[in-house]
Design a protein around this motif. Structure first.
Motif, PDB file in Angstrom:
ATOM      1  N   GLN A  10      13.206  -4.489   1.442  1.00  0.00           N
ATOM      2  CA  GLN A  10      11.956  -4.711   0.909  1.00  0.00           C
ATOM      3  C   GLN A  10      11.356  -5.992   0.920  1.00  0.00           C
ATOM      4  OE1 GLN A  10      10.182  -2.346  -0.737  1.00  0.00           O
ATOM      5  NE2 GLN A  10      11.600  -0.972   0.098  1.00  0.00           N
ATOM      6  N   VAL A  11      11.933  -7.303   0.827  1.00  0.00           N
ATOM      7  CA  VAL A  11      11.693  -8.465   1.200  1.00  0.00           C
ATOM      8  C   VAL A  11      11.287  -8.596   2.569  1.00  0.00           C
ATOM      9  CG1 VAL A  11      12.290 -10.845   1.357  1.00  0.00           C
ATOM     10  CG2 VAL A  11      13.153  -9.453  -0.370  1.00  0.00           C
ATOM     11  N   ARG A  12      12.064  -8.006   3.659  1.00  0.00           N
ATOM     12  CA  ARG A  12      11.421  -8.037   4.925  1.00  0.00           C
ATOM     13  C   ARG A  12       9.983  -7.237   5.030  1.00  0.00           C
ATOM     14  NH1 ARG A  12      16.958  -7.351   6.158  1.00  0.00           N
ATOM     15  NH2 ARG A  12      16.533  -5.199   7.113  1.00  0.00           N
ATOM     16  N   ALA A  13      10.254  -6.111   4.512  1.00  0.00           N
ATOM     17  CA  ALA A  13       9.018  -5.128   4.674  1.00  0.00           C
ATOM     18  C   ALA A  13       7.493  -5.644   3.945  1.00  0.00           C
ATOM     19  CB  ALA A  13       9.080  -3.855   3.587  1.00  0.00           C
ATOM     20  N   TRP A  14       7.793  -6.664   3.054  1.00  0.00           N
ATOM     21  CA  TRP A  14       6.378  -7.211   2.287  1.00  0.00           C
ATOM     22  C   TRP A  14       6.027  -8.487   3.152  1.00  0.00           C
ATOM     23  CZ3 TRP A  14       3.015  -4.900  -0.569  1.00  0.00           C
ATOM     24  CH2 TRP A  14       3.514  -4.022  -1.228  1.00  0.00           C
ATOM     25  N   LYS A  15       7.017  -8.902   3.845  1.00  0.00           N
ATOM     26  CA  LYS A  15       6.887 -10.221   4.747  1.00  0.00           C
ATOM     27  C   LYS A  15       5.820  -9.751   5.709  1.00  0.00           C
ATOM     28  CE  LYS A  15      10.465 -13.669   3.544  1.00  0.00           C
ATOM     29  NZ  LYS A  15      11.539 -14.304   4.029  1.00  0.00           N
ATOM     30  N   ARG A  16       6.449  -8.414   6.528  1.00  0.00           N
ATOM     31  CA  ARG A  16       5.422  -7.873   7.553  1.00  0.00           C
ATOM     32  C   ARG A  16       4.143  -7.279   6.959  1.00  0.00           C
ATOM     33  NH1 ARG A  16      10.543  -5.053   8.610  1.00  0.00           N
ATOM     34  NH2 ARG A  16       9.472  -3.258   7.610  1.00  0.00           N
ATOM     35  N   ARG A  17       4.185  -7.018   5.699  1.00  0.00           N
ATOM     36  CA  ARG A  17       2.733  -6.614   5.029  1.00  0.00           C
ATOM     37  C   ARG A  17       1.838  -7.934   5.177  1.00  0.00           C
ATOM     38  NH1 ARG A  17       1.071  -2.586   1.236  1.00  0.00           N
ATOM     39  NH2 ARG A  17       2.301  -0.576   1.804  1.00  0.00           N
ATOM     40  N   ALA A  18       2.298  -8.940   4.857  1.00  0.00           N
ATOM     41  CA  ALA A  18       1.815 -10.130   4.866  1.00  0.00           C
ATOM     42  C   ALA A  18       1.222 -10.428   6.028  1.00  0.00           C
ATOM     43  CB  ALA A  18       2.579 -11.515   4.187  1.00  0.00           C
ATOM     44  N   ALA A  19       2.094 -10.451   7.084  1.00  0.00           N
ATOM     45  CA  ALA A  19       1.521 -10.600   8.603  1.00  0.00           C
ATOM     46  C   ALA A  19       0.663  -9.624   9.215  1.00  0.00           C
ATOM     47  CB  ALA A  19       2.940 -10.424   9.600  1.00  0.00           C
ATOM     48  N   ALA A  20       0.534  -8.360   8.519  1.00  0.00           N
ATOM     49  CA  ALA A  20      -0.461  -7.358   9.109  1.00  0.00           C
ATOM     50  C   ALA A  20      -1.790  -7.474   8.246  1.00  0.00           C
ATOM     51  CB  ALA A  20       0.117  -6.122   8.867  1.00  0.00           C
ATOM     52  N   ALA A  21      -1.797  -8.522   7.090  1.00  0.00           N
ATOM     53  CA  ALA A  21      -2.995  -8.813   6.104  1.00  0.00           C
ATOM     54  C   ALA A  21      -4.086  -9.157   7.017  1.00  0.00           C
ATOM     55  CB  ALA A  21      -2.807  -9.633   4.870  1.00  0.00           C
ATOM     56  N   VAL A  22      -5.494  -8.396   6.540  1.00  0.00           N
ATOM     57  CA  VAL A  22      -6.523  -8.592   7.152  1.00  0.00           C
ATOM     58  C   VAL A  22      -7.274  -9.716   6.328  1.00  0.00           C
ATOM     59  CG1 VAL A  22      -6.899  -6.613   8.557  1.00  0.00           C
ATOM     60  CG2 VAL A  22      -7.762  -6.717   6.226  1.00  0.00           C
ATOM     61  N   ASP A  23      -7.128  -9.913   5.202  1.00  0.00           N
ATOM     62  CA  ASP A  23      -7.627 -10.838   4.271  1.00  0.00           C
ATOM     63  C   ASP A  23      -6.683 -11.587   3.344  1.00  0.00           C
ATOM     64  OD1 ASP A  23      -7.272  -9.215   1.974  1.00  0.00           O
ATOM     65  OD2 ASP A  23      -8.943  -8.042   2.728  1.00  0.00           O
ATOM     66  N   ASN A  76       3.020 -11.493  -0.555  1.00  0.00           N
ATOM     67  CA  ASN A  76       3.809 -12.893  -0.838  1.00  0.00           C
ATOM     68  C   ASN A  76       4.304 -12.593  -2.317  1.00  0.00           C
ATOM     69  OD1 ASN A  76       3.476 -13.904   1.843  1.00  0.00           O
ATOM     70  ND2 ASN A  76       1.893 -14.758   1.096  1.00  0.00           N
ATOM     71  N   ALA A  77       3.237 -12.152  -3.196  1.00  0.00           N
ATOM     72  CA  ALA A  77       3.950 -12.064  -4.689  1.00  0.00           C
ATOM     73  C   ALA A  77       4.993 -10.984  -4.404  1.00  0.00           C
ATOM     74  CB  ALA A  77       2.792 -11.581  -5.489  1.00  0.00           C
ATOM     75  N   LYS A  78       4.981  -9.876  -3.916  1.00  0.00           N
ATOM     76  CA  LYS A  78       5.679  -8.686  -3.777  1.00  0.00           C
ATOM     77  C   LYS A  78       7.201  -9.366  -3.289  1.00  0.00           C
ATOM     78  CE  LYS A  78       4.157  -4.795  -5.441  1.00  0.00           C
ATOM     79  NZ  LYS A  78       4.973  -3.969  -6.286  1.00  0.00           N
ATOM     80  N   VAL A  79       7.117 -10.302  -2.026  1.00  0.00           N
ATOM     81  CA  VAL A  79       8.365 -10.890  -1.663  1.00  0.00           C
ATOM     82  C   VAL A  79       8.984 -11.734  -2.734  1.00  0.00           C
ATOM     83  CG1 VAL A  79       8.886 -12.641  -0.003  1.00  0.00           C
ATOM     84  CG2 VAL A  79       7.305 -11.081   0.778  1.00  0.00           C
ATOM     85  N   ARG A  80       8.279 -12.590  -3.487  1.00  0.00           N
ATOM     86  CA  ARG A  80       8.834 -13.370  -4.370  1.00  0.00           C
ATOM     87  C   ARG A  80       9.621 -12.320  -5.671  1.00  0.00           C
ATOM     88  NH1 ARG A  80       4.324 -16.420  -3.479  1.00  0.00           N
ATOM     89  NH2 ARG A  80       3.205 -15.161  -5.357  1.00  0.00           N
ATOM     90  N   ASP A  81       8.731 -11.323  -5.882  1.00  0.00           N
ATOM     91  CA  ASP A  81       9.566 -10.347  -6.897  1.00  0.00           C
ATOM     92  C   ASP A  81      10.873  -9.750  -6.499  1.00  0.00           C
ATOM     93  OD1 ASP A  81       9.509  -8.300  -9.091  1.00  0.00           O
ATOM     94  OD2 ASP A  81       9.099  -6.968  -7.842  1.00  0.00           O
ATOM     95  N   TYR A  82      10.879  -9.414  -5.076  1.00  0.00           N
ATOM     96  CA  TYR A  82      12.086  -8.686  -4.748  1.00  0.00           C
ATOM     97  C   TYR A  82      13.209  -9.832  -4.485  1.00  0.00           C
ATOM     98  CZ  TYR A  82      10.315  -4.128  -4.050  1.00  0.00           C
ATOM     99  OH  TYR A  82      10.011  -2.714  -4.472  1.00  0.00           O
ATOM    100  N   GLN A  83      12.750 -10.886  -4.028  1.00  0.00           N
ATOM    101  CA  GLN A  83      13.920 -12.125  -4.026  1.00  0.00           C
ATOM    102  C   GLN A  83      14.407 -12.427  -5.448  1.00  0.00           C
ATOM    103  OE1 GLN A  83      11.480 -15.033  -1.935  1.00  0.00           O
ATOM    104  NE2 GLN A  83      12.291 -14.707   0.046  1.00  0.00           N
ATOM    105  N   GLY A  84      13.626 -12.280  -6.570  1.00  0.00           N
ATOM    106  CA  GLY A  84      13.978 -12.610  -7.793  1.00  0.00           C
ATOM    107  C   GLY A  84      14.926 -11.384  -8.199  1.00  0.00           C
ATOM    108  N   ALA A  96      -6.487 -11.891   0.222  1.00  0.00           N
ATOM    109  CA  ALA A  96      -6.275 -11.345  -1.016  1.00  0.00           C
ATOM    110  C   ALA A  96      -4.931 -10.330  -0.643  1.00  0.00           C
ATOM    111  CB  ALA A  96      -7.355 -10.364  -1.303  1.00  0.00           C
ATOM    112  N   ALA A  97      -4.866  -9.645   0.282  1.00  0.00           N
ATOM    113  CA  ALA A  97      -3.908  -8.708   0.713  1.00  0.00           C
ATOM    114  C   ALA A  97      -2.685  -9.673   0.953  1.00  0.00           C
ATOM    115  CB  ALA A  97      -4.173  -7.827   1.780  1.00  0.00           C
ATOM    116  N   ARG A  98      -2.941 -10.793   1.593  1.00  0.00           N
ATOM    117  CA  ARG A  98      -2.000 -11.628   1.929  1.00  0.00           C
ATOM    118  C   ARG A  98      -1.220 -12.186   0.668  1.00  0.00           C
ATOM    119  NH1 ARG A  98      -4.453 -14.528   4.899  1.00  0.00           N
ATOM    120  NH2 ARG A  98      -4.052 -13.258   6.633  1.00  0.00           N
ATOM    121  N   VAL A  99      -2.054 -12.583  -0.312  1.00  0.00           N
ATOM    122  CA  VAL A  99      -1.446 -13.179  -1.508  1.00  0.00           C
ATOM    123  C   VAL A  99      -0.626 -12.149  -2.285  1.00  0.00           C
ATOM    124  CG1 VAL A  99      -1.945 -13.988  -3.874  1.00  0.00           C
ATOM    125  CG2 VAL A  99      -3.020 -14.791  -1.663  1.00  0.00           C
ATOM    126  N   LYS A 100      -1.287 -10.795  -2.377  1.00  0.00           N
ATOM    127  CA  LYS A 100      -0.338  -9.662  -3.100  1.00  0.00           C
ATOM    128  C   LYS A 100       0.970  -9.512  -2.362  1.00  0.00           C
ATOM    129  CE  LYS A 100      -0.841  -5.004  -3.775  1.00  0.00           C
ATOM    130  NZ  LYS A 100      -1.673  -3.607  -3.955  1.00  0.00           N
TER     131      LYS A 100
END
Length: 371
Positions: free
Chosen positions: A318-331, A339-347, A333-337
């Motif tokens: 899940q951490v890796r998946a949301w990092k890929r989401r950040a790489a595919a963000a077009v703006d 990265n927040a998911k990344v931190r959540d799963y790392q927690g 706001a999507a990138r911030v969201k």
């Protein structure tokens, strides 16, 4: 020393990382190509006209990957084979005298390594064509979805593109099916194939060396956090080769000439491996069995259940998946969201390792840096 696929596990990381970097580069390249001029009224026409540029960029990524992967595969398998040989040499050297000591030296490995490397290159080869096809298909799909969105009034072009790219980031390059008919994405498939190959190389080198020394029996360790496939073989003595099935064999005592001892065997090593023993991620080891001397070692304490180890792997994915989401963000706001998911799963991972004592493997939470 005993042999296990785990002794070569880290070698697969170098190969898998190359494919992960290439997949991330692919996601970022497609995203960048689509995001450019997204608010222009001529965006659809411009994107369709630029598909040749995308093809060229993706082909460059694939060419670099092919050049790097071939060398990395051969290097990983050579090192795995050498580790397996050295493990056997350490065990044989401990016997001190006789044919075993004379055999305690490395055998030429080039032919075996070339064979194993060629098989892995062939197995991973279709990934390169799949990468090109996926990138172009996703590009066309996003253009079609984003172009149609304003016409039906359902959403804006930017939102439609973001949604389609998020799906691409989640899936990555897919379409890989193993011998058990399980579906994989690109990086997971290559990592699975490479870990299987380097584990096989280490075990094969070990057994080849034991065969040259005339060793007939091996013993499986009793490992913690075992899975159902391995559990039936824990602590069992196996024929290094030969017939399958349990039985009793008469063999010469390890140190007393002329004395034979009866040893109960659970089957053969090839039989056990065919049923799942020494699979990738396996924690069991195989070592020389000395008739009349070897005694099973006590089972090490478990840090966690097998299910908890698998939960850790799920959270890492899940951490890796949301990092890929950040790489595919077009703006932003999507990138911030993402990265927040990344931190959540790392927690959640931190909580799991704190509760169980499992080691945190930060490498498995990383995705490569795009070229």
């Amino acid at each position: 020393m005993p042999v296990s696929p785990a002794m070569a596990e880290n070698l697969a990381a170098a190969v898998a990382s190359l494919y992960e970097q290439a997949e991330l580069a692919l996601i970022e390249r497609v995203t960048r190509a689509l995001a450019e001029g997204l608010d222009s009224p001529r965006w659809t026409d411009l994107k369709l006209a630029a598909i040749g540029n995308l093809r060229t960029a993706v082909e460059e990524i694939i060419a670099a990957l092919q050049a790097d992967a071939s060398g990395a595969i051969h290097q990983a398998l050579a090192e795995a084979y050498d580790r397996g040989q050295q493990a056997a040499i350490a065990e044989l050297g401990a016997l001190a005298t006789g044919p075993a000591l004379a055999a305690a030296e490395a055998l030429p490995a080039a032919a075996a390594v070339d064979r194993l490397a060629a098989a892995l290159v062939q197995e991973t080869g279709p990934a390169h064509l799949r990468m090109l096809r996926t990138a172009l298909d996703v590009y066309r799909t996003v253009v079609a979805a984003a172009s149609a969105a304003p016409l039906v009034g359902a959403t804006t072009r930017r939102e439609a593109a973001a949604r389609a790219l998020a799906k691409f980031a989640d899936r990555g390059v897919t379409g890989f099916v193993d011998r058990s008919n399980r579906a994989w994405n690109l990086t997971s498939y290559v990592e699975m194939a490479t870990r299987s190959a380097v584990g096989r190389a280490a075990v094969e080198a070990h057994t080849d060396r034991l065969a040259a020394a005339g060793v007939k029996l091996v013993i499986v360790s009793d490992a913690p956090e075992e899975c159902d496939r391995c559990k039936p073989w824990e602590g069992k003595v196996l024929r290094r080769e030969g017939p399958s099935g349990p039985g009793v064999v008469e063999v010469e005592h390890a140190t007393e000439d002329g004395r034979t001892v009866s040893v109960r065997v659970a089957g053969s090593l090839p039989e056990a491996r065919a049923s799942g023993l020494l699979h990738p991620n396996c924690r069991h080891t195989v070592s020389i069995y000395l008739p009349g001397l070897t005694r099973p070692r006590p089972k090490p304490p478990s840090r966690a259940t097998y299910e908890q180890t698998q939960e850790q792997r799920r959270l890492e994915r899940q951490v890796r998946a949301w990092k890929r989401r950040a790489a595919a963000a077009v703006d932003d706001a999507a990138r911030v969201k993402a990265n927040a998911k990344v931190r959540d799963y790392q927690g959640r991972i931190r909580e799991l390792v704190a509760d169980t004592g499992l080691p945190r493997k930060a490498r498995r939470e990383q995705i490569g840096t795009a070229r």
